[in-house]
Write a protein that holds these residues in place. Sequence first.
Motif, PDB file in Angstrom:
ATOM      1  N   ASP A 134     -45.393 -46.508  59.443  1.00 48.11           N
ATOM      2  CA  ASP A 134     -46.719 -45.942  59.175  1.00 48.11           C
ATOM      3  C   ASP A 134     -47.152 -46.268  57.744  1.00 48.11           C
ATOM      4  O   ASP A 134     -46.646 -45.687  56.787  1.00 48.11           O
ATOM      5  CB  ASP A 134     -46.668 -44.431  59.389  1.00 48.11           C
ATOM      6  N   ILE A 135     -48.116 -47.179  57.594  1.00 50.09           N
ATOM      7  CA  ILE A 135     -48.558 -47.593  56.265  1.00 50.09           C
ATOM      8  C   ILE A 135     -49.292 -46.467  55.543  1.00 50.09           C
ATOM      9  O   ILE A 135     -49.191 -46.329  54.316  1.00 50.09           O
ATOM     10  CB  ILE A 135     -49.435 -48.868  56.344  1.00 50.09           C
ATOM     11  N   LYS A 136     -50.024 -45.640  56.275  1.00 52.47           N
ATOM     12  CA  LYS A 136     -50.729 -44.525  55.629  1.00 52.47           C
ATOM     13  C   LYS A 136     -49.733 -43.561  54.985  1.00 52.47           C
ATOM     14  O   LYS A 136     -49.958 -43.060  53.876  1.00 52.47           O
ATOM     15  CB  LYS A 136     -51.609 -43.789  56.638  1.00 52.47           C
ATOM     16  N   ARG A 137     -48.634 -43.317  55.670  1.00 54.36           N
ATOM     17  CA  ARG A 137     -47.610 -42.433  55.110  1.00 54.36           C
ATOM     18  C   ARG A 137     -46.995 -43.056  53.861  1.00 54.36           C
ATOM     19  O   ARG A 137     -46.794 -42.370  52.853  1.00 54.36           O
ATOM     20  CB  ARG A 137     -46.528 -42.153  56.146  1.00 54.36           C
ATOM     21  N   LEU A 138     -46.695 -44.357  53.914  1.00 55.62           N
ATOM     22  CA  LEU A 138     -46.081 -45.020  52.761  1.00 55.62           C
ATOM     23  C   LEU A 138     -46.987 -44.961  51.538  1.00 55.62           C
ATOM     24  O   LEU A 138     -46.542 -44.607  50.439  1.00 55.62           O
ATOM     25  CB  LEU A 138     -45.763 -46.475  53.103  1.00 55.62           C
ATOM     26  N   ASN A 143     -58.587 -45.512  52.540  1.00 52.13           N
ATOM     27  CA  ASN A 143     -58.106 -45.240  53.895  1.00 52.13           C
ATOM     28  C   ASN A 143     -56.610 -45.497  54.061  1.00 52.13           C
ATOM     29  O   ASN A 143     -56.084 -45.369  55.167  1.00 52.13           O
ATOM     30  CB  ASN A 143     -58.891 -46.086  54.900  1.00 52.13           C
ATOM     31  N   LYS A 144     -55.941 -45.883  52.972  1.00 51.31           N
ATOM     32  CA  LYS A 144     -54.488 -46.116  52.946  1.00 51.31           C
ATOM     33  C   LYS A 144     -54.085 -47.182  53.966  1.00 51.31           C
ATOM     34  O   LYS A 144     -53.278 -46.953  54.863  1.00 51.31           O
ATOM     35  CB  LYS A 144     -53.715 -44.818  53.199  1.00 51.31           C
ATOM     36  N   GLU A 145     -54.641 -48.362  53.802  1.00 53.99           N
ATOM     37  CA  GLU A 145     -54.326 -49.497  54.661  1.00 53.99           C
ATOM     38  C   GLU A 145     -53.843 -50.662  53.812  1.00 53.99           C
ATOM     39  O   GLU A 145     -54.270 -50.832  52.668  1.00 53.99           O
ATOM     40  CB  GLU A 145     -55.561 -49.941  55.452  1.00 53.99           C
TER      41      GLU A 145
END
Length: 209
Positions: A31-35, A187-189
């Motif tokens: 999950d890239i948003k979590r990272l 957007n945390k991408e």
Amino acid sequence: MKMVKIEREEKKERKIAPPPSQILFHYPKDDIKRLIGEIYRERNLEEIGFSRNEKQFDYPFLDELNFYIKNEAFKKMVFHSYEMAKEEKEAMGFIIGDLFYWEEEYTIAFDIITAPLDSSSFNVKFKRDAFGEIFDKLDEIKGDYIIVGWYHSHPGYSSFMSGTDLDTQKNYFNKRFHASIVIDPINKEARAFRIINEECFEIPYAIFK
């Protein structure tokens, strides 16, 4: 984006080494948003609220993993994108790394460099006098390296390759190992792309310790 063209010097000997084993993150499995959220919390960074919700483009996805990014280099890209996003501006820089071979060729990105930018919320390029600083930074790098690609940000309007981005990739980063990383710090991408036979593909990547 406009820049001088930097060509890779052809190497006489192939570097033989296994890929990194201490993998911390694998896109798209993880999950890239979590990272990115964890990176923000590590630096006590507040989330930036605005988002433009632009349409995201989809590209053919290649399954083979051959792009590895050192954790500190990835964090530098995220931090730079975040700091520029606070001013509603795009970030940009070069990705520094090298090529290796272990059954198949793969790329390692171990650092980034950047310089003063002429930037807005939808456009970015290096300032006219920035390349002297860039070349000085390249001269300071110890050991072998090549420019393995570039990164830039789309603050609040998702990670994709715009028409201008595609032109930049085709004109300046068209080798088989060249990658483009596009980060949306709002957007945390963070997605990675390559041009193969004039077509844009999204590629997987791994972040290692």
